[in-house]
Design a protein around this motif. Sequence first.
Motif, PDB file in Angstrom:
ATOM      1  N   ARG A  17       0.851  -1.193   0.000  1.00 57.98           N
ATOM      2  CA  ARG A  17       0.000   0.000   0.000  1.00 57.98           C
ATOM      3  C   ARG A  17       0.884   1.240   0.000  1.00 57.98           C
ATOM      4  N   MET A  18       0.753   2.036  -1.038  1.00 54.83           N
ATOM      5  CA  MET A  18       1.586   3.225  -1.201  1.00 54.83           C
ATOM      6  C   MET A  18       0.748   4.484  -1.059  1.00 54.83           C
ATOM      7  N   GLU A  19       1.354   5.515  -0.506  1.00 58.07           N
ATOM      8  CA  GLU A  19       0.680   6.810  -0.399  1.00 58.07           C
ATOM      9  C   GLU A  19       1.079   7.665  -1.591  1.00 58.07           C
ATOM     10  N   LEU A  20       0.108   7.984  -2.443  1.00 56.05           N
ATOM     11  CA  LEU A  20       0.376   8.803  -3.614  1.00 56.05           C
ATOM     12  C   LEU A  20       0.453  10.277  -3.252  1.00 56.05           C
ATOM     13  N   GLN A  21      -0.470  10.704  -2.404  1.00 60.50           N
ATOM     14  CA  GLN A  21      -0.513  12.048  -1.859  1.00 60.50           C
ATOM     15  C   GLN A  21      -1.391  11.973  -0.612  1.00 60.50           C
ATOM     16  N   ASN A  75      -3.945  11.314   1.966  1.00 58.64           N
ATOM     17  CA  ASN A  75      -5.263  10.677   1.936  1.00 58.64           C
ATOM     18  C   ASN A  75      -5.605  10.021   0.599  1.00 58.64           C
ATOM     19  N   GLU A  76      -4.593   9.731  -0.198  1.00 56.60           N
ATOM     20  CA  GLU A  76      -4.813   8.994  -1.439  1.00 56.60           C
ATOM     21  C   GLU A  76      -3.800   7.849  -1.503  1.00 56.60           C
ATOM     22  N   TYR A  77      -4.312   6.598  -1.621  1.00 58.63           N
ATOM     23  CA  TYR A  77      -3.454   5.424  -1.531  1.00 58.63           C
ATOM     24  C   TYR A  77      -3.683   4.498  -2.726  1.00 58.63           C
ATOM     25  N   TYR A 130       1.727  -2.892 -15.530  1.00 56.52           N
ATOM     26  CA  TYR A 130       0.698  -1.874 -15.307  1.00 56.52           C
ATOM     27  C   TYR A 130      -0.135  -1.618 -16.564  1.00 56.52           C
ATOM     28  N   TYR A 131      -1.379  -1.248 -16.295  1.00 50.61           N
ATOM     29  CA  TYR A 131      -2.327  -0.944 -17.369  1.00 50.61           C
ATOM     30  C   TYR A 131      -3.596  -0.370 -16.764  1.00 50.61           C
ATOM     31  N   ASN A 132      -4.115   0.661 -17.388  1.00 52.35           N
ATOM     32  CA  ASN A 132      -5.439   1.192 -17.061  1.00 52.35           C
ATOM     33  C   ASN A 132      -5.587   1.535 -15.578  1.00 52.35           C
ATOM     34  N   GLY A 133      -4.547   2.105 -14.976  1.00 54.21           N
ATOM     35  CA  GLY A 133      -4.613   2.543 -13.594  1.00 54.21           C
ATOM     36  C   GLY A 133      -4.266   1.494 -12.558  1.00 54.21           C
ATOM     37  N   LYS A 134      -4.023   0.245 -12.976  1.00 53.88           N
ATOM     38  CA  LYS A 134      -3.674  -0.825 -12.039  1.00 53.88           C
ATOM     39  C   LYS A 134      -2.187  -1.159 -12.179  1.00 53.88           C
ATOM     40  N   THR A 135      -1.541  -1.416 -11.033  1.00 52.79           N
ATOM     41  CA  THR A 135      -0.106  -1.717 -11.033  1.00 52.79           C
ATOM     42  C   THR A 135       0.152  -2.984 -10.232  1.00 52.79           C
ATOM     43  N   LEU A 136       1.037  -3.832 -10.766  1.00 54.31           N
ATOM     44  CA  LEU A 136       1.458  -5.051 -10.089  1.00 54.31           C
ATOM     45  C   LEU A 136       2.983  -5.087 -10.100  1.00 54.31           C
ATOM     46  N   LEU A 137       3.556  -5.905  -9.227  1.00 54.90           N
ATOM     47  CA  LEU A 137       5.006  -6.035  -9.171  1.00 54.90           C
ATOM     48  C   LEU A 137       5.385  -7.504  -9.091  1.00 54.90           C
ATOM     49  N   ASN A 162      -7.750   1.945  -4.188  1.00 54.24           N
ATOM     50  CA  ASN A 162      -7.996   1.988  -5.629  1.00 54.24           C
ATOM     51  C   ASN A 162      -8.530   0.674  -6.205  1.00 54.24           C
ATOM     52  N   TRP A 163      -8.861  -0.284  -5.330  1.00 56.68           N
ATOM     53  CA  TRP A 163      -9.373  -1.579  -5.790  1.00 56.68           C
ATOM     54  C   TRP A 163     -10.781  -1.832  -5.264  1.00 56.68           C
ATOM     55  N   PHE A 164     -11.629  -2.393  -6.123  1.00 59.63           N
ATOM     56  CA  PHE A 164     -12.871  -2.987  -5.661  1.00 59.63           C
ATOM     57  C   PHE A 164     -12.580  -4.430  -5.262  1.00 59.63           C
ATOM     58  N   ILE A 165     -13.275  -4.913  -4.244  1.00 60.33           N
ATOM     59  CA  ILE A 165     -13.190  -6.312  -3.829  1.00 60.33           C
ATOM     60  C   ILE A 165     -14.577  -6.922  -3.948  1.00 60.33           C
ATOM     61  N   LEU A 166     -14.659  -8.047  -4.651  1.00 61.42           N
ATOM     62  CA  LEU A 166     -15.935  -8.734  -4.847  1.00 61.42           C
ATOM     63  C   LEU A 166     -15.906 -10.039  -4.062  1.00 61.42           C
TER      64      LEU A 166
END
Length: 265
Positions: free
Chosen positions: A74-78, A80-82, A122-129, A242-246
């Motif tokens: 979990r990264m802090e972009l700015q 209150n935005e993660y 990464y693609y369309n706003g999602k990032t993996l490592l 930034n993720w939905f969980i179903l």
Amino acid sequence: MMKKDEFYIGYIDNVPPKTKKKLKITVYILLIVVILFAIVFSLFQNKFKNSTFELTNISEITGTYHNNPYPSIRMELQPNEYKNVLLLGFGKFGAEKDIKNIENRLMSIEGQEVSIKGNLVYYNGKTLLQVADSDEFPVSKKESQLPERTINSLGEIEIEGEIIDPKCYFGVMKPGFGKIHRSCAVRCISGGIPPVFTTVNKEGISEYFMITDAKGNKINHDILEYVGQPVKVKGELEQLDNWFILKLNIEDIKLLKGNSKIYSN
């Protein structure tokens, strides 16, 4: 007078003039047909996504490690935005083995700030490592300064789409979805890569959902028969940064007919 036809023998070098002319015309026509067919065929092909897999580039990310529902940073972009970056293993495997190797050296890293290296997808706003070998690229940790995660409940949802493996879909394979990619996706998800549900509405906007069981636990092996096929699912929807969980039950997954990649919400 009797008309004399040209007689051509293939193993003789000299080709009669009329036969030579016909052969040239035939070859030119076939050449034009092949070129036109190639152009028309290419126009009807799906365009490659601008997804990226940085196979030859090692990047470092820093953030708070969480193991549930799937290993992520979990990264802090700015303020209150993660952003949550899903962690993957090498090849068709999840990151559990890599995390175990790291914790053998550093003890538990759950809830700790870690700096970890690997190949970004990464693609369309999602990032993996894809986690790099920790022997060659050591991982550091310290106390996290980020606030606790907040998971927001969004109620029940019923939606149509496809279960994909995010490693291939977001960068490693093109295409990384549908029947043509199904066998690969099954192997990836069975190897521990987090399953993701994707849907595209009629306006062409994509949404992505991490899939868990109804209790929020990993669900890899139970959904393999539904991977790479059009399905309708029903479950509880949550949002984690930034993720939905179903969260769903297996009995609430229904196979659909057809193979369209455009689904209605």
